[in-house]
Design an enzyme around this catalytic site. Sequence first.
Site, PDB file in Angstrom:
ATOM      1  N   GLY A 154       0.821  -1.193   0.000  1.00 42.95           N
ATOM      2  CA  GLY A 154       0.000   0.000   0.000  1.00 42.95           C
ATOM      3  C   GLY A 154       0.864   1.256   0.000  1.00 42.95           C
ATOM      4  CB  SER A 155       0.238   4.593   1.409  1.00 42.10           C
ATOM      5  OG  SER A 155      -1.026   4.661   0.795  1.00 42.10           O
ATOM      6  CB  THR A 156       4.385   1.300   3.548  1.00 41.53           C
ATOM      7  OG1 THR A 156       4.073   0.078   2.891  1.00 41.53           O
ATOM      8  CG2 THR A 156       3.481   1.448   4.757  1.00 41.53           C
ATOM      9  CG  PHE A 157       5.775   0.353  -3.034  1.00 43.62           C
ATOM     10  CD1 PHE A 157       6.734  -0.626  -2.782  1.00 43.62           C
ATOM     11  CD2 PHE A 157       5.646   0.830  -4.335  1.00 43.62           C
ATOM     12  CE1 PHE A 157       7.532  -1.114  -3.804  1.00 43.62           C
ATOM     13  CE2 PHE A 157       6.453   0.344  -5.362  1.00 43.62           C
ATOM     14  CZ  PHE A 157       7.405  -0.635  -5.080  1.00 43.62           C
ATOM     15  CE  LYS A 158       0.386   6.596  -1.792  1.00 42.22           C
ATOM     16  NZ  LYS A 158      -0.689   7.222  -1.010  1.00 42.22           N
TER      17      LYS A 158
END
Lengths: 649, 382
Positions: A326-330
């Site tokens: 999820g957004s932790t990949f951003k």
Amino acid sequence: MKRPPKDSEESARTISRRAALLGGAQLVFAGVLVLRMRSLQLGQAEEFRLLAEENRINIRLLPPSRGLILDRTGALLAGNVQNYRIVLVREDAGEPRAALERLAQLIPLTPEEIDRAEREIMRHRPFVPVAIVDQLNWEDVARVAANAPALPGITPEVGLTRFYPFGAEFAHSVGYVGPVSERDLEARENPDPLLMIPRFQIGKIGLEREYEDTLRGSAGHRRVEVNAVGREMRELDRQEGEPGANIQLTLDRSLQAFTQARLGEDSAAAVVLEVQTGNIVALASAPSFDPNLFVRGISVADFNALRDNDHRPMSNKTVQGAYPPGSTFKMVTAMAAFEENLAAPDERVFCPGYLEISDRRFHCWNRGGHGRVNLTSALAESCDVYFYEMAQRVGIDRINAMATRLGLGERYELPLSAMSSGLNPSREWKLERRGADWVVGDTINASIGQGYVLTTPLQLAVMTARIATNRAILPRLVHAIDDVELPVPEYPPLGLRPAALAQVQRGMWEVSNSQRGTAYGSRIVDAALRMAGKTGTSQVFSITQAERDAGIRRQDQLPWNRRDHALFVCYAPDTDPRYAVSVVVEHGGGGSSVAAPIARDIILAAQNGGLPPLDAYPTAQRNRIESMIREITDRIGPAADPNPGRSRA
Amino acid sequence: MSYLEYNVKRVPTGLSKVLYVNWALVILLTAVASVGFLQLYSVAGGNFERWAEPQMQRFGLALTVMFIIGFTPLWFWRSMSALGYSVSVILLLGVEFFGSVGMGAQRWLEIGPIRLQPSEMTKITVIMAMAAYYDWLDIRRVSHPLWVALAVVLIMVPAFLVLKQPDLGTALLIVGGGGMVMFFAGVSLWYFGAVIAAGVGLVAAVFASRGTSWQLLRDYQFRRIDAFLDPSLDPLGTSYHINQAMIALGSGGWAGRGFMQGTQSRLNFLPEKHTDFIFNTLAEEFGFIGGVFLLTLYIGILVTCVIAAMQSKNRYASLLILGIAGNFFLYFAVNMAMVMGLAPVVGVPLPLVSYGGSAMLMILIGFGLVQSACIHRPRERT
């Protein structure tokens, strides 16, 4: 009857002649016997002596004591305890059934146990000691010993068995041992003869398995004289074995206990890394199980309960669970863009709540849009559209390369079982595994950690540590073997551009320290302990149209196993990072509401070297936090008693 | 022969008989029995009561019986020969119909408290009968086919009854003992040559019959023969015993492993260690020297008997002594050949050494007859 003398003399002559003849033949035969003896006893004596020795001498192995497993402070995580058992020798005990029933008056024995013991006894020769009850406590053994005169042929015996004082807390990392199975033997080219000992224990999963050869030690032996039926007559000599090496881990017993207790009964995983060394100080997967059950021989009911639990207690989710980040990949997407100078950190992107790419509309989680965002605010508010835009500029190849650089998609060299490498997708991967070309939509999905991307909680912690340090740190679990410390490798610099990295770190700082940050509610107010982090809420299933029609709008209206995963990664302190933490709560809902508070408690506990300090929390939260921490500490038990004994029926 | 000469010789009477006992024989027999006591003590693991003590008591008893028989005049025993033979045959028929089978298939007859083993006693009575037969028979008719045939029948009837028990070992000893008396009496060598030729032919026929429709032996009997010929074929089955026996014997080496140090016997690898295979325990613990020593004692007994037979001018006495000695030779020769792997395993004990009272009593009864012949030999007056 008188005989004429002539006749008598002739008789005597005949008899003498014949006697000489036969006597000669008998002497010849005696000579043959002597020659035969000479050939056997003088000619082949060596050969027969050897056969006689082979007959009489048996070599019995002496199992070595298994190496201990300790935490970084020296607390015992896996040790050996004396295992009291009762052995019965049939020829001394008389009728087994009666003997067992006499014994059952002293120690609790179920009728099934008596039946099984009786069968076991009858399978062996009468002089062979057969273990009939195992894992007794000292009182039971003492009772049997005190009644020895009334129980001929029944003796208490002591051996060593594995024991895990902290039970469930280290079940996933340390693993457990169990008796050698057929499959264990088949898997080995040239099995150690020790493995042939009945009930010998070897590592089944986790560190116990991966370090089996180090922990096992080497067998000693004793040479015993046996008689024709195999009964041991006396010991000729004995050579003790080498005990296995002790292994000291990087894990910290108290932090691990807190982390495990903090996860509670959720299906969740948390990893705490030291960012400079890569040392894993906590590795928790919840729910857990008691590894001692497996050592003693788990009952079918207990095993089925573990196997059928939809929270998968036996799985080590920190390394086996692969989740969409999820957004932790951003951070990966952002770093890929800045490294290649494809965007300036202060460049603003307009977010209307969606982005249309080749006639397809990709939504931001905030349908209302974030307006104009730069990198810092995009991370802080977790704006998806900003990253869709970046993804279009950098393309999947650069995202893939940056993910690799930050340690994703990699299976680390760790002594843990069934580690997943996650999935760091590329064009080649898709072509090979899915038989289709990579399309731009895939890149858009990947940019916010959805689509094909899968990461393990440990990989997320490594990624966070690398962002915090700009070094290619790798996780370590073993601190020392037999008191010899393994050197901490000199991790090479990652070589990310400092200016770009600083902007990403700034964005992460705002996540939990700026009022607009998604994890502002989980901020730390103590400036020395402040953290920088990133929330993630990864979709497992989209809410379907049918569900929408049925009025389902919110996550908590969905069945548990269709809800989103909640993620949070962080490092602290923000200025001089020491720890990186990742938390994944399966189907937990939102990263900011579920995962971030957990991560904050854990990283505070890590920094404080004990429980989280209350004054690090915003004043308004302290009452709630205080009672929560009290509840958690109540759940952390002391080290268990190695001999809980058999409950009397 | 003058009147004077006739008067000079006389048979000892009364207490003076003690002077004429063949003491050399007594000493040799006691020496052999003592080897037995020693080994029985050893194989019992140093337990005296288990085998050695009862064996010593039996030997004492048997020795007493030997002296009683020895002091009884020889003419009495000669006159008892026909009767003894008849009783033996009747008893053998008795066990055939009323006997009970005990361990090792030997048949016993129980008459009140007495347990009789007629086959043991038959070994002696056949020799007595044959000696008496050839003493009675005109020496010129010894090789006449009719009289030879009668002798063969006299031997074969009890031998056949014993074989039916079934006890091959004892039957062979009866045939051997009787046959040797015939040999000493001077029956033409042609007969013996013919018997040997027939025996070889029979063995050849037995082997040729294997696997055919007219197979002469049972399969298990063939397997026993195989095991004997090549004990390594089946080390844990039929050949286990003989293999372990050979290991015990061979591992003794030159001087043995020492008294009570034989691992094969002490740890029970050796079968029948106190009975049929006791020689192997001796050879294991005292080695080649011990084995040859016992064999020398046995030969000493034979030599003593042959000398006694030569000294005697009485045809019955000579034939009886040689027959008994020959029977004794067969005993130890068959046993030793068997335990050394030179002959198949037939249950023949090592005389005077193996544990067991019945065989020991019969052997000493036989030597009692030898003593009787020695004591009652006419001697010159001193």
